[in-house]
Design an enzyme around this catalytic site. Structure first.
Site, PDB file in Angstrom:
ATOM      1  N   ASP A 127       0.862  -1.186   0.000  1.00 22.60           N
ATOM      2  CA  ASP A 127       0.000   0.000   0.000  1.00 22.60           C
ATOM      3  C   ASP A 127       0.898   1.236   0.000  1.00 22.60           C
ATOM      4  O   ASP A 127       2.044   1.144  -0.431  1.00 22.60           O
ATOM      5  CB  ASP A 127      -0.955  -0.054   1.201  1.00 22.60           C
ATOM      6  CG  ASP A 127      -2.257   0.643   0.873  1.00 22.60           C
ATOM      7  OD1 ASP A 127      -2.255   1.872   0.789  1.00 22.60           O
ATOM      8  OD2 ASP A 127      -3.279  -0.046   0.691  1.00 22.60           O
ATOM      9  N   HIS A 134       1.950   1.619  -3.237  1.00 26.19           N
ATOM     10  CA  HIS A 134       1.265   2.730  -3.908  1.00 26.19           C
ATOM     11  C   HIS A 134       2.074   4.019  -3.875  1.00 26.19           C
ATOM     12  O   HIS A 134       1.538   5.087  -4.118  1.00 26.19           O
ATOM     13  CB  HIS A 134      -0.108   2.966  -3.274  1.00 26.19           C
ATOM     14  CG  HIS A 134      -1.032   1.793  -3.389  1.00 26.19           C
ATOM     15  ND1 HIS A 134      -2.233   1.713  -2.730  1.00 26.19           N
ATOM     16  CD2 HIS A 134      -0.917   0.643  -4.101  1.00 26.19           C
ATOM     17  CE1 HIS A 134      -2.824   0.562  -3.027  1.00 26.19           C
ATOM     18  NE2 HIS A 134      -2.043  -0.113  -3.857  1.00 26.19           N
TER      19      HIS A 134
END
Ligand SMILES: *[C@@H]1O[C@H](CO)[C@@H](O)[C@H](O)[C@H]1NC(C)=O
Ligand SMILES: *[C@@H]1O[C@H](CO)[C@@H](O)[C@H](O)[C@H]1NC(C)=O
Length: 395
Positions: free
Chosen positions: A221, A244
């Site tokens: 993430d 991310h």
């Protein structure tokens, strides 16, 4: 020996030599001597709590030592203020519980609160054993979901150091920083599978003077996410991916959010991430501002959307699309950003129609797509571009 010398020692020099120097009337509380059992099964929460309380109640610099071995530990809060300063040395491995109650209805696994000059280090690991909990994550469907517990929660700490620690497979965010002022995170290694849900590396909110360096973050993430109230944050020498990327936001989701300001991201490498450097705000009517951000000397290796401002961020796909974000983005510099994009659109500056981005600087951008040229797109973005511009600037 002064406190700063102790910090230095904990960070750089071999720890036991360090501890013997701390000596001089100060105490080392070895958790095993107080009954901790390293069988990987026995719950050591009470023992650790007891050992911490002893260290916390003494003046001077006192060390909690968790030696080699595997220690299971339920959700635990280590709460100050302390009489002196605590050095919490984790040499062994701490194992999180895997029962459902400890996975879904708590907001922490290990929490440190209200301390000044806390040091957490030791070269050990925190294993969040998240695979037991990830199936209960519903955040991809419900934006108001209750997040799974972070492995390490740092709330209201001042002038503290986190150094030389590995966190693997957190149930939620790996390190959650809230309400802190003065925190250095050095040599942290955060690891979880690429597909683990909402397992951000380091999440920061309502905190200032935070310095993250020499970290390796591969958690699937956001590597680092900065939420409202993140001010004076340095992120240096971080290797990020899979995940991310480095995110500011999402912002502008609720009324009266604090601003984000003074963020310096330098000398970082992003590898195969789903975004690179991203600022995201919701298209909702709540005002705040983002100002004074610098992204400098960043290498992208096969990154989707290396440079991205998205002021129409929408998580679960059911947002009102017509509105304009009221978050004012201003004074954001991108300097010497190079490498490869895995999407043709390497630079996207999608700002708000009613609050266009101001003073954006693109300087020496060199991003290729498939060995060839990439493209850029701007909406309501104002600023200047100079030096190398690949893709050609849209400013
Ligand atoms: C990290 O901790 C390990 C084990 O305690 C130690 O050997 C090493 O020198 C430490 N590294 C740093 C950078 O402090
Ligand atoms: C962040 O970096 C700047 C130099 O670029 C430095 O002056 C400042 O003290 C750093 N902040 C922290 C919290 O370490």
């Amino acid at each position: 020996m002064g406190l700063s010398a102790v910090f230095h020692c904990v960070c750089i020099i071999f720890l036991l030599a360090c501890i013997s120097e701390v000596g001089a009337g100060k105490m080392v509380f070895n958790a095993v001597k107080y009954g901790a059992i390293a069988d990987g099964k026995t719950d050591n929460s009470e023992v650790f709590q007891n050992v911490f309380n002893r260290a916390c109640q003494m003046e001077g610099i006192n060390v909690v030592l968790i030696p080699h071995g595997r220690y299971m530990l339920g959700p635990t809060v280590f709460k100050g203020p302390c009489k002196g300063h605590v050095v919490f040395l984790i040499v062994g491995t701490l194992l999180a519980p895997t029962d459902i109650a400890s996975s879904v209805n708590v907001d922490h696994w290990i929490s440190f609160q209200y301390m000044d000059r806390l040091v957490i280090g030791g070269g050990g690991s925190l294993d969040g054993r998240g695979s037991s909990a990830w199936p209960y994550n519903s955040c991809s469907k419900r934006p108001d979901c209750k997040p799974l517990p972070p492995s390490l929660r740092l709330d209201f700490l001042t002038n503290s150091w986190i150094t030389n620690l590995t966190l693997i497979n957190s149930k939620g965010v790996h390190i959650d920083v809230f309400g802190c002022d003065g925190l250095k995170l050095r040599h942290v290694n955060l690891i979880a599978p690429a597909n683990s849900p909402n397992t951000d590396g380091i999440h920061i909110g309502s905190s200032r003077n935070i310095d993250i360096s020499n970290a390796r973050i591969a958690t699937g993430d956001d590597c680092v996410s900065l939420s409202p109230g993140s001010m004076y944050i340095n992120i240096t020498n971080v290797i990020c991916g899979p995940g991310h990327g480095i995110s500011v936001g999402s912002l502008g989701r609720s009324p009266n959010e604090e601003d984000v300001r003074g963020v310096k991201v330098k000398a970082c490498t992003l590898i195969g991430t789903a975004n690179g450097l991203r600022i995201k705000t919701w298209a909702l009517p709540y005002a705040s501002s983002v100002l004074g951000l610098t992204f400098e000397n960043i290498i992208m290796e096969h990154v989707n959307n290396p440079i991205m401002i998205d002021q129409q961020y929408c998580q679960a796909g059911n947002c009102q699309k017509e509105g304009d974000s009221q978050v004012q983005i201003q004074d954001v510099k991108y300097r010497n950003i190079r490498g490869t994009s895995s999407t043709k659109m390497a630079v996207t500056l999608k700002c708000s129609r009613s609050k266009p981005c101001q003073k954006i600087v693109l300087r020496d951008i060199n991003l290729l797509y498939n060995g060839g040229p990439a493209t850029s797109s701007c909406f309501y973005a104002k600023g200047v571009a100079y030096g190398i511009q690949r893709p050609p600037s849209c400013l």
